[in-house]
Design a protein around this motif. Sequence first.
Motif, PDB file in Angstrom:
ATOM      1  N   PRO A  47       0.830  -1.211   0.000  1.00 42.79           N
ATOM      2  CA  PRO A  47       0.000   0.000   0.000  1.00 42.79           C
ATOM      3  C   PRO A  47       0.861   1.256   0.000  1.00 42.79           C
ATOM      4  O   PRO A  47       1.877   1.323   0.679  1.00 42.79           O
ATOM      5  N   ALA A  48       0.476   2.231  -0.793  1.00 41.98           N
ATOM      6  CA  ALA A  48       1.249   3.469  -0.894  1.00 41.98           C
ATOM      7  C   ALA A  48       1.214   4.233   0.423  1.00 41.98           C
ATOM      8  O   ALA A  48       0.282   4.104   1.216  1.00 41.98           O
ATOM      9  N   VAL A  49       2.256   5.029   0.645  1.00 44.30           N
ATOM     10  CA  VAL A  49       2.307   5.871   1.848  1.00 44.30           C
ATOM     11  C   VAL A  49       1.381   7.063   1.644  1.00 44.30           C
ATOM     12  O   VAL A  49       1.553   7.831   0.694  1.00 44.30           O
ATOM     13  N   VAL A  50       0.413   7.182   2.495  1.00 47.28           N
ATOM     14  CA  VAL A  50      -0.534   8.295   2.399  1.00 47.28           C
ATOM     15  C   VAL A  50      -0.046   9.453   3.244  1.00 47.28           C
ATOM     16  O   VAL A  50       0.769   9.287   4.152  1.00 47.28           O
ATOM     17  N   GLU A  51      -0.537  10.638   2.929  1.00 43.80           N
ATOM     18  CA  GLU A  51      -0.189  11.822   3.709  1.00 43.80           C
ATOM     19  C   GLU A  51      -1.437  12.664   3.906  1.00 43.80           C
ATOM     20  O   GLU A  51      -2.085  13.015   2.919  1.00 43.80           O
ATOM     21  N   PRO A  52      -1.833  12.942   5.139  1.00 41.47           N
ATOM     22  CA  PRO A  52      -1.121  12.585   6.373  1.00 41.47           C
ATOM     23  C   PRO A  52      -1.246  11.086   6.698  1.00 41.47           C
ATOM     24  O   PRO A  52      -2.259  10.464   6.383  1.00 41.47           O
ATOM     25  N   LEU A  53      -0.202  10.560   7.303  1.00 43.12           N
ATOM     26  CA  LEU A  53      -0.123   9.126   7.587  1.00 43.12           C
ATOM     27  C   LEU A  53      -0.834   8.812   8.895  1.00 43.12           C
ATOM     28  O   LEU A  53      -0.566   9.433   9.919  1.00 43.12           O
ATOM     29  N   ASP A 233      12.067   7.194   2.518  1.00 49.56           N
ATOM     30  CA  ASP A 233      13.206   8.059   2.815  1.00 49.56           C
ATOM     31  C   ASP A 233      12.894   9.055   3.926  1.00 49.56           C
ATOM     32  O   ASP A 233      13.779   9.450   4.678  1.00 49.56           O
ATOM     33  N   ARG A 234      11.656   9.464   3.991  1.00 50.17           N
ATOM     34  CA  ARG A 234      11.264  10.407   5.037  1.00 50.17           C
ATOM     35  C   ARG A 234       9.854  10.062   5.509  1.00 50.17           C
ATOM     36  O   ARG A 234       9.042   9.523   4.744  1.00 50.17           O
ATOM     37  N   VAL A 235       9.590  10.404   6.732  1.00 53.62           N
ATOM     38  CA  VAL A 235       8.261  10.165   7.291  1.00 53.62           C
ATOM     39  C   VAL A 235       7.363  11.342   6.937  1.00 53.62           C
ATOM     40  O   VAL A 235       7.723  12.500   7.210  1.00 53.62           O
ATOM     41  N   PRO A 236       6.216  11.095   6.328  1.00 56.15           N
ATOM     42  CA  PRO A 236       5.341  12.212   5.968  1.00 56.15           C
ATOM     43  C   PRO A 236       4.672  12.807   7.199  1.00 56.15           C
ATOM     44  O   PRO A 236       4.852  12.333   8.325  1.00 56.15           O
ATOM     45  N   ALA A 237       3.913  13.839   6.959  1.00 56.65           N
ATOM     46  CA  ALA A 237       3.130  14.420   8.049  1.00 56.65           C
ATOM     47  C   ALA A 237       2.167  13.376   8.594  1.00 56.65           C
ATOM     48  O   ALA A 237       1.664  12.519   7.860  1.00 56.65           O
ATOM     49  N   LEU A 238       1.944  13.428   9.885  1.00 62.86           N
ATOM     50  CA  LEU A 238       1.099  12.433  10.542  1.00 62.86           C
ATOM     51  C   LEU A 238      -0.304  12.978  10.765  1.00 62.86           C
ATOM     52  O   LEU A 238      -0.486  14.169  11.062  1.00 62.86           O
ATOM     53  N   ALA A 239      -1.269  12.100  10.618  1.00 65.62           N
ATOM     54  CA  ALA A 239      -2.628  12.457  10.999  1.00 65.62           C
ATOM     55  C   ALA A 239      -2.696  12.575  12.514  1.00 65.62           C
ATOM     56  O   ALA A 239      -1.891  11.984  13.232  1.00 65.62           O
ATOM     57  N   VAL A 240      -3.637  13.337  12.993  1.00 68.23           N
ATOM     58  CA  VAL A 240      -3.789  13.491  14.434  1.00 68.23           C
ATOM     59  C   VAL A 240      -4.103  12.121  15.027  1.00 68.23           C
ATOM     60  O   VAL A 240      -5.135  11.515  14.707  1.00 68.23           O
TER      61      VAL A 240
END
Length: 430
Positions: A47-53, A233-240
């Motif tokens: 599954p693709a990395v969603v943003e916010p994660l 490579d980097r962690v995306p913004a996180l969901a609350v």
Amino acid sequence: MPNPSIELMRAALIAACACATCGCAAPRATSTLPSIPSHAARAATAPAVVEPLDAESAAARAIALSPRVAAAAHRLEASARRAKVVALPPDPSIAIGLGVPIDGMGGFPISLSIMEGLGWLLVADDLKDNAEREHALAARELVAASVEIAAEARRLVRSLDAARTRTRAMARAADARTELLGIERAALELGESTPIRTARLERLLAEARLAQDAAVLEERALEVALASLLAVDRVPALAVATEADARPSASTTLAVIRAHARVVRAESMLALAQSPLGSSAAIGASIQRDMEDRDWLGGMLEFSAPLFRREHELAAIRAEVAAERAELAEAERMAALEAQELELEADTARRAIEHARTAAHAAADARAAIARAAEEGEASRVELVEADAEIARAQAMEASQRIGLAGVVARIESRTATPDTAGVKEGVAP
């Protein structure tokens, strides 16, 4: 809201466990399993990395990429192959002989012998039963490994979200300490303060910066761990992140499942060794032609005579079975003990969060009162900045407790593997 992809994956894994236990036709131990995809193939189809994660999306991707889950899937395939093997007779051995007469006269004697293993036939039912149990346990191990990885992914998302909140709060607290020190130094130049008070504020500022640096380091460590788990490579913004919440369960742990599997394998070795004719017994037939061109047809039974080693070998295997059962009992005891400890730790962490929130609310109320007093000239700028520092410290404390609770909940969630019903046979003495 649960992620549909991870829920579908869990349902499929749990269904595999149930079928392996009840013996229905679909995923029987003798069925041919699909080949396990490589890591590169898993990364391409994950599954693709969603943003916010969010926590559940991270869990779904972590399961798809995890080498630990892939290893469990390989072991499941291996157990299915072994279950198919024990249902078949051993491969026969063929011996072809050609003799040369020593007196140089006559023809060349030729012999052809075919030997088939016999020892397995006398214990075939036990071997098949143990193989099916091992396959069921391998299916449960796959479920448990998936659950553990998912729990770790959710923990990292929740902990990183709280760690970022804590880092920001500690930065605000350190900034407030810096402003207080500036005010105090100005007052010292005017003769309205003392070096003792200034030195005290310098110490408090140094402690605040040290705490801020430690928080930044832990936040970075969580980011690296999550990026590694998700292969990004980097962690995306996180969901609350919603507050972690799970209750201890007495479900089977991965350690208990693996201990069960070791017991089953040891019992299989014992069953084969206890064959009345020995594990190496074989029956065969041969056809021979002697130097006078006469054909001979013969039969043979080959087995080892239990004169020297067999008694000791059986005793050793029985001791191994007893040892594995003792290890299983210890794993079950530790799992039960951990369940009690987790219940206490979870309740303690939740109470700590409530206390930290109460402290933050109280600090905010005090700050509001000080602000009103400052408008009327009854409170100083120093008191207002000190109140800001207190609020920031309380918020950082709450975030720290959230990180602790996320760790406890992850350990609870990793115990939600399907309870085992295919373990050691009751009433069978080693």
